[in-house]
Design a protein around this motif. Structure first.
Motif, PDB file in Angstrom:
ATOM      1  N   ARG A   8       0.847  -1.193   0.000  1.00 11.05           N
ATOM      2  CA  ARG A   8       0.000   0.000   0.000  1.00 11.05           C
ATOM      3  C   ARG A   8       0.881   1.241   0.000  1.00 11.05           C
ATOM      4  O   ARG A   8       1.770   1.385   0.849  1.00 11.05           O
ATOM      5  CB  ARG A   8      -0.947   0.027   1.190  1.00 11.05           C
ATOM      6  CG  ARG A   8      -1.955   1.182   1.060  1.00 11.05           C
ATOM      7  CD  ARG A   8      -3.238   0.935   1.789  1.00 11.05           C
ATOM      8  NE  ARG A   8      -4.331   1.636   1.128  1.00 11.05           N
ATOM      9  CZ  ARG A   8      -5.592   1.656   1.560  1.00 11.05           C
ATOM     10  NH1 ARG A   8      -5.916   0.976   2.656  1.00 11.05           N
ATOM     11  NH2 ARG A   8      -6.534   2.301   0.898  1.00 11.05           N
ATOM     12  N   CYS A   9       0.626   2.118  -0.935  1.00 10.55           N
ATOM     13  CA  CYS A   9       1.479   3.275  -1.146  1.00 10.55           C
ATOM     14  C   CYS A   9       0.999   4.491  -0.346  1.00 10.55           C
ATOM     15  O   CYS A   9      -0.090   4.493   0.229  1.00 10.55           O
ATOM     16  CB  CYS A   9       1.531   3.615  -2.633  1.00 10.55           C
ATOM     17  SG  CYS A   9       2.181   2.241  -3.620  1.00 10.55           S
TER      18      CYS A   9
ATOM     19  N   GLY B  35      -2.408   5.834  -0.958  1.00  5.91           N
ATOM     20  CA  GLY B  35      -3.537   4.932  -0.737  1.00  5.91           C
ATOM     21  C   GLY B  35      -3.692   3.831  -1.765  1.00  5.91           C
ATOM     22  O   GLY B  35      -4.526   2.937  -1.590  1.00  5.91           O
TER      23      GLY B  35
ATOM     24  N   PHE C   6      -2.910   0.436  -3.957  1.00  8.62           N
ATOM     25  CA  PHE C   6      -2.279  -0.866  -3.807  1.00  8.62           C
ATOM     26  C   PHE C   6      -1.585  -1.227  -5.118  1.00  8.62           C
ATOM     27  O   PHE C   6      -2.076  -0.884  -6.201  1.00  8.62           O
ATOM     28  CB  PHE C   6      -3.316  -1.935  -3.474  1.00  8.62           C
ATOM     29  CG  PHE C   6      -3.798  -1.909  -2.056  1.00  8.62           C
ATOM     30  CD1 PHE C   6      -3.091  -2.557  -1.050  1.00  8.62           C
ATOM     31  CD2 PHE C   6      -4.963  -1.223  -1.710  1.00  8.62           C
ATOM     32  CE1 PHE C   6      -3.530  -2.547   0.263  1.00  8.62           C
ATOM     33  CE2 PHE C   6      -5.413  -1.191  -0.402  1.00  8.62           C
ATOM     34  CZ  PHE C   6      -4.692  -1.854   0.598  1.00  8.62           C
TER      35      PHE C   6
ATOM     36  N   ILE D  65      -0.685  -6.078   5.292  1.00 10.73           N
ATOM     37  CA  ILE D  65      -0.464  -4.812   4.596  1.00 10.73           C
ATOM     38  C   ILE D  65       0.957  -4.332   4.851  1.00 10.73           C
ATOM     39  O   ILE D  65       1.414  -4.261   5.998  1.00 10.73           O
ATOM     40  CB  ILE D  65      -1.489  -3.755   5.038  1.00 10.73           C
ATOM     41  CG1 ILE D  65      -2.913  -4.192   4.644  1.00 10.73           C
ATOM     42  CG2 ILE D  65      -1.162  -2.391   4.414  1.00 10.73           C
ATOM     43  CD1 ILE D  65      -4.001  -3.253   5.110  1.00 10.73           C
TER      44      ILE D  65
ATOM     45  N   ARG E  19       3.324  -1.106   4.096  1.00 11.46           N
ATOM     46  CA  ARG E  19       3.178   0.309   3.717  1.00 11.46           C
ATOM     47  C   ARG E  19       4.501   0.863   3.185  1.00 11.46           C
ATOM     48  O   ARG E  19       5.534   0.788   3.851  1.00 11.46           O
ATOM     49  CB  ARG E  19       2.675   1.110   4.913  1.00 11.46           C
ATOM     50  CG  ARG E  19       1.320   0.591   5.414  1.00 11.46           C
ATOM     51  CD  ARG E  19       0.731   1.415   6.540  1.00 11.46           C
ATOM     52  NE  ARG E  19      -0.491   0.787   7.037  1.00 11.46           N
ATOM     53  CZ  ARG E  19      -1.702   0.984   6.532  1.00 11.46           C
ATOM     54  NH1 ARG E  19      -1.843   1.823   5.502  1.00 11.46           N
ATOM     55  NH2 ARG E  19      -2.758   0.363   7.033  1.00 11.46           N
TER      56      ARG E  19
ATOM     57  N   GLY F 194       1.937   5.464  -5.745  1.00  9.74           N
ATOM     58  CA  GLY F 194       1.757   4.245  -6.506  1.00  9.74           C
ATOM     59  C   GLY F 194       2.540   4.209  -7.801  1.00  9.74           C
ATOM     60  O   GLY F 194       3.172   3.189  -8.128  1.00  9.74           O
TER      61      GLY F 194
ATOM     62  N   ARG G 111      -6.652   1.660  -7.195  1.00 12.34           N
ATOM     63  CA  ARG G 111      -6.985   2.827  -6.368  1.00 12.34           C
ATOM     64  C   ARG G 111      -8.419   2.766  -5.837  1.00 12.34           C
ATOM     65  O   ARG G 111      -8.804   3.611  -5.026  1.00 12.34           O
ATOM     66  CB  ARG G 111      -6.786   4.116  -7.163  1.00 12.34           C
ATOM     67  CG  ARG G 111      -5.345   4.319  -7.631  1.00 12.34           C
ATOM     68  CD  ARG G 111      -5.155   5.686  -8.264  1.00 12.34           C
ATOM     69  NE  ARG G 111      -3.795   5.854  -8.766  1.00 12.34           N
ATOM     70  CZ  ARG G 111      -2.753   6.205  -8.010  1.00 12.34           C
ATOM     71  NH1 ARG G 111      -2.935   6.430  -6.714  1.00 12.34           N
ATOM     72  NH2 ARG G 111      -1.550   6.324  -8.543  1.00 12.34           N
TER      73      ARG G 111
ATOM     74  N   LEU H 268      -9.586  -6.351  -1.117  1.00 17.26           N
ATOM     75  CA  LEU H 268      -9.549  -4.968  -1.612  1.00 17.26           C
ATOM     76  C   LEU H 268     -10.909  -4.299  -1.461  1.00 17.26           C
ATOM     77  O   LEU H 268     -10.980  -3.096  -1.151  1.00 17.26           O
ATOM     78  CB  LEU H 268      -9.102  -4.959  -3.069  1.00 17.26           C
ATOM     79  CG  LEU H 268      -7.615  -5.299  -3.281  1.00 17.26           C
ATOM     80  CD1 LEU H 268      -7.314  -5.515  -4.769  1.00 17.26           C
ATOM     81  CD2 LEU H 268      -6.733  -4.188  -2.727  1.00 17.26           C
TER      82      LEU H 268
ATOM     83  N   GLN I 102     -11.028  -2.968   1.935  1.00 15.23           N
ATOM     84  CA  GLN I 102     -10.149  -1.811   2.141  1.00 15.23           C
ATOM     85  C   GLN I 102     -10.752  -0.534   1.564  1.00 15.23           C
ATOM     86  O   GLN I 102     -10.512   0.571   2.090  1.00 15.23           O
ATOM     87  CB  GLN I 102      -8.786  -2.066   1.498  1.00 15.23           C
ATOM     88  CG  GLN I 102      -8.036  -3.256   2.050  1.00 15.23           C
ATOM     89  CD  GLN I 102      -7.856  -3.185   3.552  1.00 15.23           C
ATOM     90  OE1 GLN I 102      -7.375  -2.193   4.089  1.00 15.23           O
ATOM     91  NE2 GLN I 102      -8.261  -4.243   4.245  1.00 15.23           N
TER      92      GLN I 102
END
Length: 232
Positions: A98-99, A102, A104, A177, A179, A184, A210, A227, A230
């Motif tokens: 996860r960037c 936000g 992935f 997760i 981080r 991204g 996203r 996802l 999330q």
């Protein structure tokens, strides 16, 4: 596959124990013939030793199971023939990148692999290198697979403490997760550059997710279920 069932746990208790798998023993000749055909189509497939599970149990914030060793040919046949041995499951770790924005980041498996075109987080079937003192080290497996597939090392991301376990019956994805402190697109470019340096990378493309609109049918149900949660 069954509808996904989600559990959030903090502890993985996965013992590795000797066990003779009846499916592999009784169908050995069929399995050998099937795998030989698969290898003719994909010469890169290797019949190494892998670990799969049985007796899964979720209790409070703990996931427990017993793992046993088998050959990849038996695992592949069991998977491709519709999971005929119900008590057995494929339990593996995944690192959900996860960037900072936000997003992935997921990888698409190459055509030479056992899962061509499938899109998911860095992961792999556990093997004997993931065993520590008689226990399956899923956190270590995730670290290993992530570095092999993307080039990222532990100092380049922060791991959440909990695991999101997505069970579909024959599969249990243990997702943590991870981080990464970059957007991204920057992470995607970094991984693409790393893949370009590899002689035969497992991944053929890198995808950014996203929101729910970026989910596709090429993603396994346990990935889309995670996802969707999330982005809810």
């Amino acid at each position: 596959m069954n509808a996904p069932v989600m559990h959030r746990v903090s502890t993985l208790d996965l013992a590795v124990e000797p066990w003779a798998w009846p499916f592999a023993d009784t169908r050995r000749d069929e399995i050998a013939a099937y795998f030989a055909g698969q290898q003719r189509e994909k010469p890169a497939l290797w019949n190494g030793r892998v670990l799969i599970g049985r007796n899964p149990l979720f209790s409070d914030d703990r996931f427990s199971a017993s793992y046993f060793e088998t050959d990849f040919a038996s695992f592949l046949a069991w998977r491709d023939w519709g999971f005929p041995d119900v008590p057995v499951f494929n339990g593996f770790g995944m690192g959900a990148l996860r960037c900072a924005d936000g997003a992935f980041v997921l990888g698409e498996m190459g055509q030479h692999t056992a899962n061509p075109g499938r899109i998911y987080f860095p992961s792999g079937t556990p093997d004997l290198s993931d065993v520590r003192d008689g226990m399956l080290d899923i956190p270590g497996s995730v670290v290993r697979e992530l570095e092999e597939e993307t080039g990222l090392t532990p100092g380049e991301y922060e791991s959440d403490p909990d695991w999101h376990c997505i069970s579909t019956g024959p599969a249990v994805a243990m997702i943590r997760i991870l981080r990464v402190d970059m957007p991204g697109e920057a992470l995607r470019a970094r991984i693409v550059a790393n893949l370009a340096s590899q002689r035969e990378p497992e991944l053929s493309a890198i995808h950014i997710v996203r929101g729910r609109g970026d989910l596709t049918a090429a993603m396994p149900r346990f990935v889309t279920a995670f996802l969707e949660r999330q982005f809810s």
